[in-house]
Design a protein around this motif. Structure first.
Motif, PDB file in Angstrom:
ATOM      1  N   PHE A 140       0.977  -1.359  -0.046  1.00  0.00           N
ATOM      2  CA  PHE A 140      -0.029   0.228  -0.022  1.00  0.00           C
ATOM      3  C   PHE A 140       0.833   1.288  -0.187  1.00  0.00           C
ATOM      4  O   PHE A 140       0.372   2.140  -0.615  1.00  0.00           O
ATOM      5  N   GLY A 141       1.832   1.217   0.866  1.00  0.00           N
ATOM      6  CA  GLY A 141       2.927   2.363   0.664  1.00  0.00           C
ATOM      7  C   GLY A 141       3.768   2.526  -0.392  1.00  0.00           C
ATOM      8  O   GLY A 141       3.824   3.849  -0.847  1.00  0.00           O
ATOM      9  N   LEU A 142       4.108   1.466  -1.090  1.00  0.00           N
ATOM     10  CA  LEU A 142       4.697   1.494  -2.434  1.00  0.00           C
ATOM     11  C   LEU A 142       3.906   2.032  -3.514  1.00  0.00           C
ATOM     12  O   LEU A 142       4.264   2.801  -4.506  1.00  0.00           O
ATOM     13  N   PHE A 143       2.678   1.623  -3.466  1.00  0.00           N
ATOM     14  CA  PHE A 143       1.690   1.820  -4.733  1.00  0.00           C
ATOM     15  C   PHE A 143       0.737   2.742  -4.383  1.00  0.00           C
ATOM     16  O   PHE A 143      -0.155   3.167  -5.394  1.00  0.00           O
ATOM     17  N   GLY A 144       0.727   3.575  -3.343  1.00  0.00           N
ATOM     18  CA  GLY A 144      -0.170   4.429  -3.288  1.00  0.00           C
ATOM     19  C   GLY A 144       0.118   5.867  -4.188  1.00  0.00           C
ATOM     20  O   GLY A 144       0.948   5.856  -4.729  1.00  0.00           O
ATOM     21  N   ASN A 145      -0.973   6.827  -3.833  1.00  0.00           N
ATOM     22  CA  ASN A 145      -0.815   7.860  -4.645  1.00  0.00           C
ATOM     23  C   ASN A 145       0.491   8.717  -4.317  1.00  0.00           C
ATOM     24  O   ASN A 145       1.146   9.566  -5.335  1.00  0.00           O
ATOM     25  N   LYS A 151       6.263   8.260  -7.650  1.00  0.00           N
ATOM     26  CA  LYS A 151       7.159   9.134  -7.622  1.00  0.00           C
ATOM     27  C   LYS A 151       8.277   8.913  -8.734  1.00  0.00           C
ATOM     28  O   LYS A 151       8.715   9.795  -9.509  1.00  0.00           O
ATOM     29  N   ILE A 152       8.645   7.573  -8.830  1.00  0.00           N
ATOM     30  CA  ILE A 152       9.405   7.455  -9.989  1.00  0.00           C
ATOM     31  C   ILE A 152       8.966   7.471 -11.397  1.00  0.00           C
ATOM     32  O   ILE A 152       9.682   8.053 -12.182  1.00  0.00           O
ATOM     33  N   MET A 153       7.617   7.009 -11.484  1.00  0.00           N
ATOM     34  CA  MET A 153       6.999   7.172 -12.803  1.00  0.00           C
ATOM     35  C   MET A 153       7.018   8.561 -13.278  1.00  0.00           C
ATOM     36  O   MET A 153       7.244   9.011 -14.350  1.00  0.00           O
ATOM     37  N   VAL A 154       6.647   9.721 -12.095  1.00  0.00           N
ATOM     38  CA  VAL A 154       6.726  11.134 -12.419  1.00  0.00           C
ATOM     39  C   VAL A 154       7.937  11.654 -12.681  1.00  0.00           C
ATOM     40  O   VAL A 154       8.267  12.266 -13.750  1.00  0.00           O
ATOM     41  N   ASP A 155       8.949  11.499 -11.768  1.00  0.00           N
ATOM     42  CA  ASP A 155      10.366  12.038 -11.857  1.00  0.00           C
ATOM     43  C   ASP A 155      11.312  11.563 -13.034  1.00  0.00           C
ATOM     44  O   ASP A 155      12.086  12.306 -13.504  1.00  0.00           O
ATOM     45  N   SER A 156      11.374  10.261 -13.087  1.00  0.00           N
ATOM     46  CA  SER A 156      12.345   9.721 -13.934  1.00  0.00           C
ATOM     47  C   SER A 156      11.786   9.396 -15.360  1.00  0.00           C
ATOM     48  O   SER A 156      12.484   9.499 -16.435  1.00  0.00           O
ATOM     49  N   LEU A 159       5.885  10.436 -16.607  1.00  0.00           N
ATOM     50  CA  LEU A 159       4.705   9.922 -16.737  1.00  0.00           C
ATOM     51  C   LEU A 159       3.378  10.370 -15.728  1.00  0.00           C
ATOM     52  O   LEU A 159       3.790  11.486 -14.651  1.00  0.00           O
ATOM     53  N   THR A 160       2.347  10.241 -16.032  1.00  0.00           N
ATOM     54  CA  THR A 160       1.283  10.997 -15.122  1.00  0.00           C
ATOM     55  C   THR A 160       1.124   9.861 -13.887  1.00  0.00           C
ATOM     56  O   THR A 160       1.249   8.961 -13.974  1.00  0.00           O
ATOM     57  N   PRO A 161       0.760  10.462 -12.695  1.00  0.00           N
ATOM     58  CA  PRO A 161       0.328   9.497 -11.677  1.00  0.00           C
ATOM     59  C   PRO A 161      -0.641   8.675 -11.863  1.00  0.00           C
ATOM     60  O   PRO A 161      -1.581   9.015 -12.623  1.00  0.00           O
ATOM     61  N   PHE A 162      -0.396   7.465 -11.473  1.00  0.00           N
ATOM     62  CA  PHE A 162      -1.433   6.392 -11.582  1.00  0.00           C
ATOM     63  C   PHE A 162      -2.116   5.932 -10.427  1.00  0.00           C
ATOM     64  O   PHE A 162      -1.489   5.520  -9.439  1.00  0.00           O
TER      65      PHE A 162
END
Length: 307
Positions: A140-145, A151-156, A159-162
């Motif tokens: 839950f902590g890893l895949f939460g909003n 954060k990796i998807m957005v910063d690296s 991508l838009t948050p999922f």
């Protein structure tokens, strides 16, 4: 001829019964009696309505009729949640079994002769020692909003948050992933024990006769591994039907989205809290027991058929 005096001889047979008495006492108190009480309560109306207590009133099969009656949307709730439970179990059980079988074959291969097997066994079994609730909180902590995955998807990657917990596929996938990670190590060790119990002379004879690795696997390993495979399949299925803690913690008890990850035991828990509806909870327990028994019998029959 004078017979020997057996009056002073010691009878050890009674000690076997004495040693198993504690097991039966615990079994009758904590297993058999609750099962009988659950079956008994399923025929009664017994719940809390606010601060007042209703029942127990004998209602016969009314609880069962209510459980299998369509709701306002026309769907039968118990069947819907049974489908959810089966899907979540299958999604985790299939890769669990396949990966465990592959690892078991690799670790028991005399040709590869992998070193440090004890270390690898301990590593793959470690997730099984973690509490399911703690594991669910980690995911839950890893895949939460606001978790690191987003954060990796957005910063690296820009991508838009999922929202992983708002999509049916992603929620079910996360639950299946957790069940896979928690149990594939235990399944691997069981399959390894089954393979190692097969006489090595059978494999050597097959190789001498020119059998390929594929023929050895399908004609020797799999048939002789069937008893362990049946045990693994039945215990996995029983655990899948009783799935509760992982989806409960991951979805905060809501089975989101739209109850697509609500299991049968989660439905049972909803009747217990806060209304303490022991009648409906007992009915669901009896239905769950019957379904599990039928599925176990089917798995046993299918895997025990003679070729």
């Amino acid at each position: 001829m004078k017979k020997k005096d057996d009056s002073n001889s010691v009878s050890y047979a009674k000690w076997g019964y004495i040693f198993i008495v504690p097991f039966f006492i615990v079994y009758f108190i904590f297993t058999l009696y609750p099962q009988i009480l659950t079956f008994y309560n399923s025929f009664f109306e017994n719940y809390m309505d606010g601060l007042s207590h209703v029942g127990p009133n004998f209602v016969g099969f009314d609880n069962y009729i209510k459980l299998f009656s369509p709701d306002a949307t026309g769907s039968i709730t118990i069947i819907k949640y049974f489908g959810n439970t089966m899907i979540l179990w299958i999604l985790g059980a299939i890769p669990q079994f396949l990966i465990a079988l592959l690892l078991a074959l690799l670790f028991t291969s005399t040709r590869l002769n992998i070193k440090f097997q004890g270390f690898f066994k301990a590593v793959i079994y470690l997730p099984n020692l973690i509490m399911a609730a703690a594991f669910a909180m980690l995911i839950f902590g890893l895949f939460g909003n606001t978790g690191p995955i987003n954060k990796i998807m957005v910063d690296s990657f820009g991508l838009t948050p999922f929202d992983f917990l708002a999509q049916k596929i992603s929620v079910r996938g996360l639950i299946a992933l957790m069940n896979f990670l928690m149990w594939f190590g235990n399944t691997t060790i069981l399959l390894m024990a089954g393979i190692q119990s097969i006489d090595e002379a059978l494999f050597e004879s097959a190789r001498i006769d020119g059998a390929s690795s594929t023929h050895v696997f399908f004609d020797i390993t799999i048939p002789l591994l069937k008893p362990i495979m049946v045990y693994v399949a039945i215990t996995s299925m029983i655990g899948g039907m009783q799935m509760y803690d992982v989806p409960q913690v991951l979805t905060n008890g809501y089975g989101m989205p739209d109850n697509t990850s609500t299991t049968m035991v989660m439905l049972l828990n909803k009747y217990l809290n806060p209304s303490r509806n022991y009648g409906m909870a007992g009915t669901i327990s009896v239905v769950l027991f019957i379904i599990t028994a039928i599925l176990s019998l089917i798995v046993f029959r299918v895997n025990s058929r003679k070729d």
